[in-house]
Design an enzyme around this catalytic site. Structure first.
Site, PDB file in Angstrom:
ATOM      1  N   LEU A  36       4.713 -47.438  18.956  1.00 31.38           N
ATOM      2  CA  LEU A  36       4.672 -46.867  17.611  1.00 31.38           C
ATOM      3  C   LEU A  36       3.239 -46.684  17.136  1.00 31.38           C
ATOM      4  O   LEU A  36       2.899 -45.651  16.553  1.00 31.38           O
ATOM      5  CB  LEU A  36       5.447 -47.755  16.633  1.00 31.38           C
TER       6      LEU A  36
ATOM      7  N   SER B 154      11.675 -53.878   9.504  1.00 30.91           N
ATOM      8  CA  SER B 154      12.781 -53.548  10.393  1.00 30.91           C
ATOM      9  C   SER B 154      14.081 -53.552   9.602  1.00 30.91           C
ATOM     10  O   SER B 154      14.252 -54.337   8.667  1.00 30.91           O
ATOM     11  CB  SER B 154      12.881 -54.573  11.529  1.00 30.91           C
TER      12      SER B 154
ATOM     13  N   TYR C  33      13.453 -63.091  14.613  1.00 35.24           N
ATOM     14  CA  TYR C  33      13.024 -61.726  14.335  1.00 35.24           C
ATOM     15  C   TYR C  33      13.520 -61.257  12.972  1.00 35.24           C
ATOM     16  O   TYR C  33      12.738 -60.775  12.140  1.00 35.24           O
ATOM     17  CB  TYR C  33      13.541 -60.793  15.435  1.00 35.24           C
TER      18      TYR C  33
ATOM     19  N   THR D  31      10.772 -47.402  22.418  1.00 33.60           N
ATOM     20  CA  THR D  31       9.514 -47.879  22.988  1.00 33.60           C
ATOM     21  C   THR D  31       9.795 -48.789  24.179  1.00 33.60           C
ATOM     22  O   THR D  31      10.924 -49.234  24.385  1.00 33.60           O
ATOM     23  CB  THR D  31       8.703 -48.660  21.945  1.00 33.60           C
TER      24      THR D  31
END
Length: 253
Positions: free
Chosen positions: A13, A138, A151, A186
């Site tokens: 990114l 996110s 996360y 990615t």
């Protein structure tokens, strides 16, 4: 906006963001861990007409990162700071909960470092009465993912911080944008098992981030189904929500 900082510029990114912003009359400050990749991104950006400076550093050293952003801003005013660096990981196969060290790393890289750096640059921007900050979070921040608690939790902290910073800095000429993408295609995303619906290419994500920053938007969720899922999660009864989230756990995790 002539002087732009991009963290995570050696990742998929961050590379796309550098390409998005590279143009004559602009200076790009590219930060990342992989110096060879940074050099490659810098060469491409220079070919597009931008002036480029790179820094190879590890954001787990938060004090060093704060000193670096203050030095870069002192050398020349940073007009736009995009904090795109981050780590993604899930619970190890067969483990009952995530490893404590992994949770600590995710917390530092995904929340502590970008929040501290955003505070440092926003303070300097506020003193001169102008500037833009973009924090890349996110869509996972809005869901209690049992297989990715570190996360999701770190991104949830960043989301709340971004909202608070935006409110506090708005009266001083500083805009703060939170970007909450779903899946981005990615290499890091490929390393995580499971399907990746509604995935964006890095170039698509970079273009949307640049547009959100240009418009001064407070928050953008990419793509729209993830915005819908955010509200769906809020409206579901807790017991049903818990069952659905457990069902999303990749096999073996």
């Amino acid at each position: 906006m002539n002087r732009i900082l991009i963290t995570g510029a050696s990742g998929g990114l961050g590379t796309a963001l550098a390409r998005e912003y590279a143009a004559p009359g602009r200076t790009l400050l590219l930060w990342g861990r992989d110096r060879d990749r940074l050099e490659s991104v810098a060469a491409t950006s220079r070919a597009a007409g931008a002036v480029v400076a790179i820094r190879s550093l590890d954001l787990t050293d938060v004090a060093a990162a704060i000193a670096a952003i203050e030095a870069d801003d002192a050398a020349g005013t940073i007009d736009l700071a995009i904090f795109a660096a981050g780590l993604g990981d899930i619970r190890a196969p067969g483990a009952h909960v995530e490893d404590a060290g992994q949770v600590a790393r995710l917390g530092i890289v995904n929340f502590v470092a970008p929040a501290a750096l955003a505070s440092a640059i926003a303070a300097r921007m506020a003193r001169r009465g102008r500037g833009q900050v973009v924090l890349v979070g996110s869509a996972a921040a809005f869901h209690a993912l049992p297989f990715a608690s570190g996360y999701a939790g770190s991104k949830a902290g960043l989301a709340r911080f971004a909202d608070a910073l935006r409110i506090g800095a708005r009266g001083h000429g500083v805009s703060v944008t939170l970007v909450s993408p779903g899946f981005i295609d990615t290499a890091a995303a490929h390393a995580t098992p499971g399907p990746k619906p509604f995935s964006l290419s890095p170039a698509q994500a970079a273009a949307r981030i640049a547009a959100a920053a240009a418009q001064g938007r407070a928050h953008v969720v990419m793509r729209w189904p993830f915005a819908g899922l955010r509200w769906f999660d809020r409206l579901l009864p807790r017991s049903l929500r818990d069952r659905l989230l457990r069902a999303l756990t990749p096999p073996g995790h």
